[in-house]
Design a protein around this motif. Structure first.
Motif, PDB file in Angstrom:
ATOM      1  N   LEU A 171      25.667  51.148  28.731  1.00 32.49           N
ATOM      2  CA  LEU A 171      25.513  49.749  29.128  1.00 32.49           C
ATOM      3  C   LEU A 171      24.169  49.199  28.650  1.00 32.49           C
ATOM      4  O   LEU A 171      24.087  48.094  28.117  1.00 32.49           O
ATOM      5  CB  LEU A 171      25.645  49.622  30.645  1.00 32.49           C
ATOM      6  CG  LEU A 171      25.588  48.226  31.220  1.00 32.49           C
ATOM      7  CD1 LEU A 171      26.711  47.364  30.664  1.00 32.49           C
ATOM      8  CD2 LEU A 171      25.695  48.286  32.740  1.00 32.49           C
ATOM      9  N   ARG A 228      23.741  46.223  25.998  1.00 33.74           N
ATOM     10  CA  ARG A 228      23.020  45.026  26.442  1.00 33.74           C
ATOM     11  C   ARG A 228      21.900  44.688  25.471  1.00 33.74           C
ATOM     12  O   ARG A 228      21.764  43.549  25.035  1.00 33.74           O
ATOM     13  CB  ARG A 228      22.463  45.252  27.844  1.00 33.74           C
ATOM     14  CG  ARG A 228      21.716  44.049  28.397  1.00 33.74           C
ATOM     15  CD  ARG A 228      21.151  44.305  29.779  1.00 33.74           C
ATOM     16  NE  ARG A 228      20.147  45.345  29.720  1.00 33.74           N
ATOM     17  CZ  ARG A 228      20.036  46.334  30.611  1.00 33.74           C
ATOM     18  NH1 ARG A 228      20.860  46.408  31.630  1.00 33.74           N
ATOM     19  NH2 ARG A 228      19.099  47.230  30.499  1.00 33.74           N
ATOM     20  N   LEU A 232      25.277  42.066  32.365  1.00 36.05           N
ATOM     21  CA  LEU A 232      25.231  43.445  31.896  1.00 36.05           C
ATOM     22  C   LEU A 232      24.176  44.287  32.594  1.00 36.05           C
ATOM     23  O   LEU A 232      23.945  45.425  32.207  1.00 36.05           O
ATOM     24  CB  LEU A 232      25.002  43.468  30.377  1.00 36.05           C
ATOM     25  CG  LEU A 232      26.126  42.846  29.553  1.00 36.05           C
ATOM     26  CD1 LEU A 232      25.731  42.788  28.073  1.00 36.05           C
ATOM     27  CD2 LEU A 232      27.427  43.597  29.735  1.00 36.05           C
ATOM     28  N   TYR A 252      26.784  45.236  37.247  1.00 36.90           N
ATOM     29  CA  TYR A 252      27.899  45.306  36.311  1.00 36.90           C
ATOM     30  C   TYR A 252      29.244  45.583  36.967  1.00 36.90           C
ATOM     31  O   TYR A 252      30.219  44.875  36.732  1.00 36.90           O
ATOM     32  CB  TYR A 252      27.617  46.349  35.227  1.00 36.90           C
ATOM     33  CG  TYR A 252      28.720  46.439  34.211  1.00 36.90           C
ATOM     34  CD1 TYR A 252      28.877  45.447  33.251  1.00 36.90           C
ATOM     35  CD2 TYR A 252      29.626  47.498  34.224  1.00 36.90           C
ATOM     36  CE1 TYR A 252      29.894  45.507  32.321  1.00 36.90           C
ATOM     37  CE2 TYR A 252      30.646  47.569  33.300  1.00 36.90           C
ATOM     38  CZ  TYR A 252      30.775  46.572  32.352  1.00 36.90           C
ATOM     39  OH  TYR A 252      31.790  46.633  31.454  1.00 36.90           O
ATOM     40  N   ARG A 287      32.163  42.836  36.943  1.00 38.02           N
ATOM     41  CA  ARG A 287      33.392  43.169  36.226  1.00 38.02           C
ATOM     42  C   ARG A 287      34.600  43.048  37.150  1.00 38.02           C
ATOM     43  O   ARG A 287      35.639  42.505  36.775  1.00 38.02           O
ATOM     44  CB  ARG A 287      33.308  44.588  35.654  1.00 38.02           C
ATOM     45  CG  ARG A 287      34.493  44.939  34.763  1.00 38.02           C
ATOM     46  CD  ARG A 287      34.640  46.404  34.562  1.00 38.02           C
ATOM     47  NE  ARG A 287      34.926  46.995  35.864  1.00 38.02           N
ATOM     48  CZ  ARG A 287      34.609  48.241  36.191  1.00 38.02           C
ATOM     49  NH1 ARG A 287      33.982  49.004  35.347  1.00 38.02           N
ATOM     50  NH2 ARG A 287      34.910  48.713  37.378  1.00 38.02           N
TER      51      ARG A 287
END
Length: 82
Positions: A6, A10, A38, A43, A47
């Protein structure tokens, strides 16, 4: 997504935006939004929210409204079909 992946994604996405010719204010706003989305602390939650609420246009298509109905409504067809 694991934290390391991640973070790499990012950084690549956000700092890669700096190379794109676009309005500086738009670029900063987009970078800020992407950094927030992000962020590894947010996250999973963000999401899940996107999966739950998603894009309203996608929900219209999933509810059986074809692209043509959505397009007619968007461009203002006055045929009476709504």
């Amino acid at each position: 997504m694991n934290k390391e992946s991640l973070e790499k994604a990012r950084n690549l996405i956000v700092f890669g935006l700096d190379r794109i010719p676009m309005d500086q204010v738009d670029k900063v706003e987009l970078m800020k939004n992407l950094l927030t989305f992000l962020d590894d602390d947010n996250y999973e939650h963000d999401r899940d929210l996107l999966q739950k609420y998603g894009n309203p246009k996608d929900k219209q298509r999933q509810a059986g409204q074809g692209t043509q109905k959505v397009l007619r409504r968007t461009v203002g067809d006055d045929s009476g079909e709504r």
